[in-house]
Write a protein that holds these residues in place. Sequence first.
Motif, PDB file in Angstrom:
ATOM      1  N   VAL A  86      58.508  44.375  38.546  1.00  0.00           N
ATOM      2  CA  VAL A  86      59.756  44.960  39.007  1.00  0.00           C
ATOM      3  C   VAL A  86      60.668  45.306  37.828  1.00  0.00           C
ATOM      4  CG1 VAL A  86      61.860  44.489  40.341  1.00  0.00           C
ATOM      5  CG2 VAL A  86      59.636  43.864  41.281  1.00  0.00           C
ATOM      6  N   ASP A  87      60.668  44.453  36.804  1.00  0.00           N
ATOM      7  CA  ASP A  87      61.563  44.688  35.654  1.00  0.00           C
ATOM      8  C   ASP A  87      61.029  45.763  34.714  1.00  0.00           C
ATOM      9  OD1 ASP A  87      63.063  42.712  36.686  1.00  0.00           O
ATOM     10  OD2 ASP A  87      62.502  41.168  35.226  1.00  0.00           O
ATOM     11  N   ARG A  88      59.689  45.818  34.560  1.00  0.00           N
ATOM     12  CA  ARG A  88      59.134  46.768  33.588  1.00  0.00           C
ATOM     13  C   ARG A  88      58.009  47.583  34.217  1.00  0.00           C
ATOM     14  NH1 ARG A  88      57.042  43.153  29.335  1.00  0.00           N
ATOM     15  NH2 ARG A  88      57.579  41.402  30.626  1.00  0.00           N
ATOM     16  N   PRO A  89      58.361  48.430  35.216  1.00  0.00           N
ATOM     17  CA  PRO A  89      57.307  49.121  35.982  1.00  0.00           C
ATOM     18  C   PRO A  89      56.450  50.073  35.148  1.00  0.00           C
ATOM     19  CG  PRO A  89      59.501  49.850  36.679  1.00  0.00           C
ATOM     20  CD  PRO A  89      59.709  48.695  35.750  1.00  0.00           C
ATOM     21  N   LEU A  90      57.071  50.801  34.214  1.00  0.00           N
ATOM     22  CA  LEU A  90      56.299  51.799  33.473  1.00  0.00           C
ATOM     23  C   LEU A  90      55.290  51.135  32.536  1.00  0.00           C
ATOM     24  CD1 LEU A  90      55.818  54.749  32.924  1.00  0.00           C
ATOM     25  CD2 LEU A  90      57.611  54.693  31.188  1.00  0.00           C
ATOM     26  N   GLU A  91      55.777  50.149  31.813  1.00  0.00           N
ATOM     27  CA  GLU A  91      54.893  49.429  30.886  1.00  0.00           C
ATOM     28  C   GLU A  91      53.750  48.747  31.665  1.00  0.00           C
ATOM     29  OE1 GLU A  91      57.171  46.665  28.537  1.00  0.00           O
ATOM     30  OE2 GLU A  91      55.354  45.493  28.144  1.00  0.00           O
ATOM     31  N   SER A  92      54.085  48.199  32.824  1.00  0.00           N
ATOM     32  CA  SER A  92      53.070  47.529  33.642  1.00  0.00           C
ATOM     33  C   SER A  92      52.007  48.518  34.094  1.00  0.00           C
ATOM     34  CB  SER A  92      53.713  46.901  34.884  1.00  0.00           C
ATOM     35  OG  SER A  92      54.719  46.025  34.498  1.00  0.00           O
ATOM     36  N   LEU A  93      52.467  49.691  34.526  1.00  0.00           N
ATOM     37  CA  LEU A  93      51.511  50.710  34.971  1.00  0.00           C
ATOM     38  C   LEU A  93      50.578  51.128  33.845  1.00  0.00           C
ATOM     39  CD1 LEU A  93      53.274  53.320  37.260  1.00  0.00           C
ATOM     40  CD2 LEU A  93      51.285  51.926  37.775  1.00  0.00           C
ATOM     41  N   ARG A  94      51.157  51.299  32.654  1.00  0.00           N
ATOM     42  CA  ARG A  94      50.343  51.715  31.506  1.00  0.00           C
ATOM     43  C   ARG A  94      49.225  50.719  31.245  1.00  0.00           C
ATOM     44  NH1 ARG A  94      55.013  53.172  27.955  1.00  0.00           N
ATOM     45  NH2 ARG A  94      55.251  55.353  28.477  1.00  0.00           N
ATOM     46  N   VAL A  95      49.591  49.455  31.202  1.00  0.00           N
ATOM     47  CA  VAL A  95      48.586  48.418  30.921  1.00  0.00           C
ATOM     48  C   VAL A  95      47.570  48.357  32.061  1.00  0.00           C
ATOM     49  CG1 VAL A  95      48.224  45.937  30.599  1.00  0.00           C
ATOM     50  CG2 VAL A  95      50.165  47.069  29.492  1.00  0.00           C
TER      51      VAL A  95
END
Length: 311
Positions: A86-95
Amino acid sequence: MKALVTGGAGFIGSHLCDYLVAQGHQVTVLDDLSTGSEENLRQLADAPNFEFVKGSILDAALVDDLVGSCDTVFHLAAAVGVHTIVDRPLESLRVNLHGTETVVDAAARHGARIMVASTSEVYGKNDADGLTEDADRILGSPLKSRWSYAAAKGLDELVAYVYGRETGIPTVITRFFNIVGPRQTGRYGMVVPRFVGQALAGEPITVYGDGTQRRCFGSVFDVVPAVVKLMDTPAAYNRAVNLGGMEEVSIRGLAERVIELTGSSSTIEYIPYEKAYGEGYEDMRRRMPDTSLAKELIGYEPTRRLDDIIN
Ligand code: NAD
């Protein structure tokens, strides 16, 4: 076996490394230590058949190099935990998207077997009376960042499946259901370590929602041998397999059991989902695995009860 464990410094990955090293396999870990810790692998530091590499699964050249010297990949590295997502959606998606594709692609090029860790979250909310076609809805919910983890993991499964089908590499997808045990941290929203930490500190136990939502918790000590067995079971290749525990408990019931088992004087405090995770947050009311496929394939029978897991 020459194994590469991505995310091996994390909770499940470090237990998997313990198990593989004890069996005499050659084990290399690739982990960026974003949520994992080298402390989780301290007991293996002197083992001749163990190596730790700090780096990211997004580093294609490094991944290619490490996969090239292995015959089996256990891919567990991911951005995990509701707070992280929830806090870091873009970075999470990338990984979770690009990272997995990088690892699976390297496995395919080098002809390595691969296990891809997925999640019960791919089942989504799954409690709708009827399905609608709203463009912003997948997994039975508005496509908010809460579900980006589930959506990415669902695509990870597809990546593993398609690579498995098209290149012939043995792939196994494991759908973990709320796995718990030593070394799991409550920092990223994992409920059991969070409750235990609050109970031991004598702080109020914070239950998100009304506490009637139900879950099954599985022990990491049941799941790790199952993952390794599945990798050696050709009938499991190109299948998604549920792994978890079968004892169902409400989250309020879990809080009460944690208080009882720790002898804590903590009270239970109910926090609305919106306050804990932001507006529009949704959760599954119930999440219970049917593990009959794992039983059929490898005789999977989880043995640890919830009280043993909490203890
Ligand atoms: P964890 O956070 O302890 O482990 C994940 C590991 O991946 C960490 O060590 C982290 O540092 C590492 N990592 C993250 N991004 C990375 C990157 N870019 N490059 C290299 N390493 C990276 O979490 P866990 O509970 O052990 O989860 C392991 C796997 O199982 C994950 O794929 C997770 O999605 C899946 N899973 C776990 C559960 C559970 O109940 N624990 C449930 C469903 C699915």
